[in-house]
Write a protein that holds these residues in place. Structure first.
Motif, mmCIF file in Angstrom:
data_model
loop_
_atom_site.group_PDB
_atom_site.id
_atom_site.type_symbol
_atom_site.label_atom_id
_atom_site.label_comp_id
_atom_site.label_asym_id
_atom_site.label_seq_id
_atom_site.Cartn_x
_atom_site.Cartn_y
_atom_site.Cartn_z
ATOM 1 N N LYS A 1 0.837 -1.285 0.064
ATOM 2 C CA LYS A 1 0.013 -0.094 -0.140
ATOM 3 C C LYS A 1 0.944 1.269 -0.150
ATOM 4 N N ALA A 2 2.129 1.233 0.771
ATOM 5 C CA ALA A 2 2.860 2.508 0.873
ATOM 6 C C ALA A 2 3.481 2.623 -0.733
ATOM 7 N N LEU A 3 3.899 1.634 -1.091
ATOM 8 C CA LEU A 3 4.365 1.725 -2.643
ATOM 9 C C LEU A 3 3.591 2.192 -3.432
ATOM 10 N N PHE A 4 2.426 1.654 -3.561
ATOM 11 C CA PHE A 4 1.284 1.813 -4.547
ATOM 12 C C PHE A 4 0.723 3.366 -3.984
ATOM 13 N N THR A 5 0.560 3.733 -3.152
ATOM 14 C CA THR A 5 0.017 5.128 -2.763
ATOM 15 C C THR A 5 0.715 6.271 -2.687
ATOM 16 N N LEU A 6 2.140 6.175 -2.233
ATOM 17 C CA LEU A 6 3.163 7.280 -1.979
ATOM 18 C C LEU A 6 4.048 7.239 -3.074
ATOM 19 N N GLY A 7 4.342 6.052 -3.750
ATOM 20 C CA GLY A 7 5.397 5.669 -4.869
ATOM 21 C C GLY A 7 6.807 5.721 -4.309
ATOM 22 N N ALA A 8 7.637 4.943 -4.848
ATOM 23 C CA ALA A 8 8.698 4.207 -4.391
ATOM 24 C C ALA A 8 9.692 5.577 -3.981
ATOM 25 N N GLU A 9 9.702 6.637 -4.737
ATOM 26 C CA GLU A 9 10.399 7.790 -4.737
ATOM 27 C C GLU A 9 10.057 8.603 -3.539
ATOM 28 N N ARG A 10 8.820 9.034 -3.385
ATOM 29 C CA ARG A 10 8.275 9.742 -2.018
ATOM 30 C C ARG A 10 8.369 8.830 -0.863
ATOM 31 N N TYR A 11 8.238 7.543 -0.764
ATOM 32 C CA TYR A 11 8.080 6.782 0.317
ATOM 33 C C TYR A 11 9.617 6.844 1.004
ATOM 34 N N SER A 12 10.592 6.760 0.003
ATOM 35 C CA SER A 12 12.096 6.588 0.425
ATOM 36 C C SER A 12 12.353 7.983 1.085
ATOM 37 N N GLY A 13 11.477 9.114 0.959
ATOM 38 C CA GLY A 13 12.109 10.311 1.348
ATOM 39 C C GLY A 13 11.244 10.199 2.782
ATOM 40 N N LEU A 14 10.538 9.159 3.341
ATOM 41 C CA LEU A 14 10.035 9.023 4.628
ATOM 42 C C LEU A 14 9.151 10.278 4.946
ATOM 43 N N PRO A 15 8.072 10.323 4.139
ATOM 44 C CA PRO A 15 6.932 11.379 4.441
ATOM 45 C C PRO A 15 6.105 10.782 6.044
ATOM 46 N N ASP A 16 5.553 11.865 6.330
ATOM 47 C CA ASP A 16 4.808 11.640 7.663
ATOM 48 C C ASP A 16 3.733 10.386 7.544
ATOM 49 N N GLU A 17 3.245 10.273 6.338
ATOM 50 C CA GLU A 17 2.318 8.979 6.188
ATOM 51 C C GLU A 17 3.117 7.812 6.214
ATOM 52 N N GLY A 18 4.086 7.938 5.592
ATOM 53 C CA GLY A 18 5.269 6.756 5.488
ATOM 54 C C GLY A 18 5.762 6.490 7.062
ATOM 55 N N VAL A 19 5.819 7.427 7.500
ATOM 56 C CA VAL A 19 6.390 6.844 9.190
ATOM 57 C C VAL A 19 5.176 6.277 9.903
ATOM 58 N N VAL A 20 3.990 6.759 9.674
ATOM 59 C CA VAL A 20 2.761 6.070 10.425
ATOM 60 C C VAL A 20 2.525 4.657 10.108
ATOM 61 N N ILE A 21 2.610 4.594 8.840
ATOM 62 C CA ILE A 21 2.778 3.409 8.126
ATOM 63 C C ILE A 21 3.727 2.353 8.766
ATOM 64 N N ASN A 22 4.865 2.660 8.783
ATOM 65 C CA ASN A 22 6.144 2.070 9.313
ATOM 66 C C ASN A 22 5.910 1.541 10.757
ATOM 67 N N VAL A 23 5.506 2.580 11.520
ATOM 68 C CA VAL A 23 5.171 2.386 12.812
ATOM 69 C C VAL A 23 4.087 1.397 12.908
ATOM 70 N N ILE A 24 2.899 1.032 12.243
ATOM 71 C CA ILE A 24 1.933 0.207 12.169
ATOM 72 C C ILE A 24 2.806 -1.167 12.095
ATOM 73 N N GLY A 25 3.632 -1.174 11.046
ATOM 74 C CA GLY A 25 4.249 -2.344 10.897
ATOM 75 C C GLY A 25 5.104 -2.809 11.740
#
Length: 256
Positions: A200-224
């Protein structure tokens, strides 16, 4: 001299018992907080970053949001509590623990079914193939095992109510199998959630944006990471024989 040595042994036993009780209370409390917290954090992520929930043809993304929330709720939170009940409710009569175990499984069942239907219908609406990813394969196996476990558990519990003595040996033979596959189902469910979060993180945020660790990416990682922590703690609790119910081994071997 012998009296002093005896008192020393009694003191060591009391200290060891106090330490074990503190360990038990700590890990059970931590597991409870994380099991509830991971679902709460998932709801926060969906509402704050994914615009909430819905089920309509013009709101397929909101319909999809039901999938991660319900799957984490079913496979992790409710299933986690169901697995731990035999450690949490150590002083309860075993029949009551079985009933609570069945109730938590009954709560997990509609979560998993509705979560599956939500993503299946979402894929059909968007023209996306079903069951093409590793995440979907792991999830499919986990759902199959969960359904099998639910059927076996319900069947054995019904036998317990109808004919307790006549089915004792049969139910005793199911105990280790049911327990082993229950743990396997929980672990597979957690793996499905982790792969789904990454997907979901890769499809929604995209690999490039996800690698920059945006706020939503942090939340997803914390859930994981919370899901991983829950799995580790649950497995640790189950591995500790001294956390088991005080019910005699003979009675445990007879009941399922």
């Amino acid at each position: 001299m012998l009296e002093q040595r005896s008192r020393s042994y009694e003191s060591d036993d009391e200290e060891r018992g106090a330490c074990e009780w503190c360990e038990y209370a700590l890990v059970i409390t931590l597991a409870t907080i994380l099991l509830i917290g991971v679902s709460a954090l998932t709801v926060f992520w969906v509402i704050f970053y994914r615009e909430g929930y819905g089920w309509a043809d013009d709101l397929p993304e909101k319909q999809f949001n039901l999938h991660p929330t319900l799957m984490i709720g079913g496979f992790v939170t409710f299933s986690g509590f169901s697995v731990l009940l035999y450690r949490i409710c150590r002083c309860f009569r075993r029949i009551y623990v079985k009933l609570l175990h069945a109730i938590f499984h009954a709560l997990a069942f509609p979560c998993i079914v509705i979560g599956f239907l939500a993503v299946f219908d979402f894929h059909n609406k968007k023209g996306i193939n079903n069951f093409y990813s590793l995440h979907s394969w792991i999830g499919f196996v986990a759902m199959g095992l969960f359904g099998l476990q639910y059927a076996v558990g319900f069947f054995s519990f019904l036998l317990l109510l109808i004919c307790s003595k006549g089915t004792a040996s049969f139910r005793a033979s199911l105990v280790p199998i049911h327990a082993a596959f229950g743990i396997l189902t929980f672990v597979l469910g957690a793996c499905a959630c982790l792969t789904g979060l990454t997907e979901k993180a890769l499809f929604t945020l995209g690999a490039e944006r996800y690698s920059g660790l945006p706020d939503e990416g942090v939340v997803i990682n914390v859930i994981g990471v919370t899901t991983v922590a829950i799995t580790i703690i649950v497995m640790y609790i189950l591995s500790r024989d001294r956390f088991k119910s005080q019910t005699s081994d003979r009675r445990i071997s007879v009941e399922l």
